[in-house]
Design a protein around this motif. Structure first.
Motif, mmCIF file in Angstrom:
data_model
loop_
_atom_site.group_PDB
_atom_site.id
_atom_site.type_symbol
_atom_site.label_atom_id
_atom_site.label_comp_id
_atom_site.label_asym_id
_atom_site.label_seq_id
_atom_site.Cartn_x
_atom_site.Cartn_y
_atom_site.Cartn_z
ATOM 1 N N VAL A 34 1.153 -1.595 0.167
ATOM 2 C CA VAL A 34 0.307 -0.316 0.071
ATOM 3 C C VAL A 34 0.975 1.379 0.485
ATOM 4 N N THR A 35 2.030 1.300 0.930
ATOM 5 C CA THR A 35 2.485 2.473 0.698
ATOM 6 C C THR A 35 4.211 2.406 -0.172
ATOM 7 N N GLN A 36 4.359 0.904 -0.210
ATOM 8 C CA GLN A 36 5.835 1.078 -0.830
ATOM 9 C C GLN A 36 5.756 0.671 -1.969
ATOM 10 N N THR A 37 6.344 1.626 -3.010
ATOM 11 C CA THR A 37 6.716 1.135 -4.927
ATOM 12 C C THR A 37 6.841 0.571 -4.953
ATOM 13 N N ILE A 38 6.511 -0.549 -6.154
ATOM 14 C CA ILE A 38 6.980 -1.323 -6.882
ATOM 15 C C ILE A 38 8.817 -1.191 -7.138
ATOM 16 N N SER A 39 9.278 -0.154 -7.412
ATOM 17 C CA SER A 39 11.270 0.246 -7.147
ATOM 18 C C SER A 39 11.357 -0.468 -6.261
ATOM 19 N N SER A 40 11.359 -0.742 -4.934
ATOM 20 C CA SER A 40 11.236 -1.104 -3.927
ATOM 21 C C SER A 40 11.552 -2.429 -3.977
ATOM 22 N N LEU A 41 10.819 -2.839 -5.179
ATOM 23 C CA LEU A 41 11.423 -4.585 -4.621
ATOM 24 C C LEU A 41 12.244 -5.297 -5.435
ATOM 25 N N ALA A 42 13.518 -3.790 -6.023
ATOM 26 C CA ALA A 42 14.014 -4.320 -7.277
ATOM 27 C C ALA A 42 15.837 -3.461 -6.354
ATOM 28 N N ALA A 43 14.996 -2.911 -5.310
ATOM 29 C CA ALA A 43 16.259 -2.203 -4.936
ATOM 30 C C ALA A 43 17.193 -2.935 -4.038
ATOM 31 N N GLU A 44 18.708 -2.356 -3.711
ATOM 32 C CA GLU A 44 20.199 -3.044 -3.376
ATOM 33 C C GLU A 44 19.011 -3.035 -2.353
ATOM 34 N N GLY A 45 19.796 -4.856 -2.088
ATOM 35 C CA GLY A 45 19.419 -5.491 -0.568
ATOM 36 C C GLY A 45 17.882 -5.773 -0.736
ATOM 37 N N ALA A 46 17.473 -5.541 -1.392
ATOM 38 C CA ALA A 46 15.589 -5.958 -1.363
ATOM 39 C C ALA A 46 15.240 -8.409 -1.598
ATOM 40 N N ARG A 47 15.286 -8.216 -1.315
ATOM 41 C CA ARG A 47 15.209 -10.207 -1.354
ATOM 42 C C ARG A 47 14.824 -10.237 -2.353
ATOM 43 N N ASP A 48 15.609 -11.673 -3.319
ATOM 44 C CA ASP A 48 15.185 -11.708 -4.993
ATOM 45 C C ASP A 48 14.847 -10.393 -5.675
ATOM 46 N N ARG A 49 15.467 -9.199 -5.789
ATOM 47 C CA ARG A 49 15.868 -8.538 -6.463
ATOM 48 C C ARG A 49 16.126 -8.292 -7.787
ATOM 49 N N TRP A 50 16.407 -9.397 -8.442
ATOM 50 C CA TRP A 50 16.061 -9.979 -9.463
ATOM 51 C C TRP A 50 15.230 -10.024 -9.696
ATOM 52 N N VAL A 91 15.104 2.126 -15.748
ATOM 53 C CA VAL A 91 14.460 2.012 -13.955
ATOM 54 C C VAL A 91 15.349 1.071 -13.667
ATOM 55 N N ALA A 92 15.069 -0.317 -14.126
ATOM 56 C CA ALA A 92 15.285 -1.185 -13.810
ATOM 57 C C ALA A 92 17.098 -1.408 -13.829
ATOM 58 N N MET A 93 17.749 -0.726 -14.521
ATOM 59 C CA MET A 93 19.267 -0.292 -14.325
ATOM 60 C C MET A 93 19.926 0.651 -13.543
ATOM 61 N N THR A 94 18.923 1.709 -12.713
ATOM 62 C CA THR A 94 19.223 2.560 -11.905
ATOM 63 C C THR A 94 18.518 2.362 -10.282
ATOM 64 N N PRO A 95 18.357 1.384 -9.656
ATOM 65 C CA PRO A 95 18.526 0.991 -8.866
ATOM 66 C C PRO A 95 18.162 1.561 -7.510
ATOM 67 N N GLU A 96 16.740 1.478 -6.589
ATOM 68 C CA GLU A 96 16.700 2.112 -5.402
ATOM 69 C C GLU A 96 18.136 2.001 -4.608
ATOM 70 N N THR A 97 18.522 2.479 -3.529
ATOM 71 C CA THR A 97 19.446 2.573 -2.636
ATOM 72 C C THR A 97 18.671 1.222 -1.606
ATOM 73 N N SER A 98 19.556 0.509 -0.405
ATOM 74 C CA SER A 98 18.672 -0.170 0.639
ATOM 75 C C SER A 98 17.877 0.813 1.158
ATOM 76 N N THR A 99 18.341 1.309 1.627
ATOM 77 C CA THR A 99 17.740 2.507 2.526
ATOM 78 C C THR A 99 16.533 3.287 2.018
ATOM 79 N N GLY A 100 16.171 2.862 0.467
ATOM 80 C CA GLY A 100 14.508 3.117 -0.311
ATOM 81 C C GLY A 100 15.333 4.445 -0.614
#
Length: 204
Positions: A34-50, A91-100
């Protein structure tokens, strides 16, 4: 090519929704769609971000294929759809940092992609009387108006930190679904035209 556009736009929608659904599930209970974006799913440190990263790459490629196949659409609209696909890949090539936190490049790519995919329906509209219904000016303008409203909703949601995840999902689903709507209308229109006699007297 019309059938290829239908298939590629269908794949884009399935990959997008399927990607964030599965990737979100893999994050565990700590992830709030609800509050977290799709980009956070591909962010550095996200589980199975691939998984989400691969989905975004594939969605971008699907937009390219769809644009090349939509010969009934105006060239400027097809170019805007290609730009939207390219921005999705960036967008996929420039992920968010682990801090979001989002980098300037990530934010720029996301903004450019959202804008391009919002305006492409209006730019793709045709003036020919035989234009497929999904590319008619009034319908195309209505689609762009709706999508731009979705962009505004997402921007406001991010600024006030409320329901950004929902706003982004509604926006990206709508932006990814519209190429499919147009592709299906073009395919159906081509089928109807092929059944119309090219000339001659009508039977008495």
């Amino acid at each position: 090519m019309r059938l290829a556009s239908v298939l590629s736009s269908t794949c884009a929608l399935v990959l997008l929704v399927g990607g964030w659904t599965i990737a979100g599930h893999l994050q565990g209970p700590g992830y709030d769609p609800v509050t977290q974006t799709i980009s956070s799913l591909a962010a550095e440190g996200a589980r199975d971000r691939w998984l989400m990263t691969s989905a975004m790459f594939a969605v971008g490629a699907c937009h390219w294929i769809t644009a090349f196949g939509l010969r009934a659409a105006a060239s400027t609209g097809r170019l805007a759809l290609i730009c939207g696909g390219t921005a999705t890949v960036l967008v996929a090539m420039t992920p968010e940092t682990s801090t979001g936190a989002a980098s300037v490049r990530h934010a720029a790519a996301a903004g450019a992609g959202g804008a391009a995919l919002a305006v492409w329906p209006m730019l793709a509209a045709g003036r020919d009387p035989f234009t497929p219904w999904g590319l008619r000016p009034v319908i195309s303008a209505a689609a762009t108006t709706f999508l731009l409203a979705g962009v505004a909703w997402f921007v406001v949601s991010v600024q006030v930190h409320t329901a950004a995840g929902i706003a982004e999902r509604v926006l990206t689903t709508s932006e990814t679904a519209w190429p499919l709507v147009v592709a299906v209308s073009a395919l159906g229109h081509a089928g109807r035209r092929s059944t119309v006699p090219s000339g001659g007297d009508s039977p008495r």
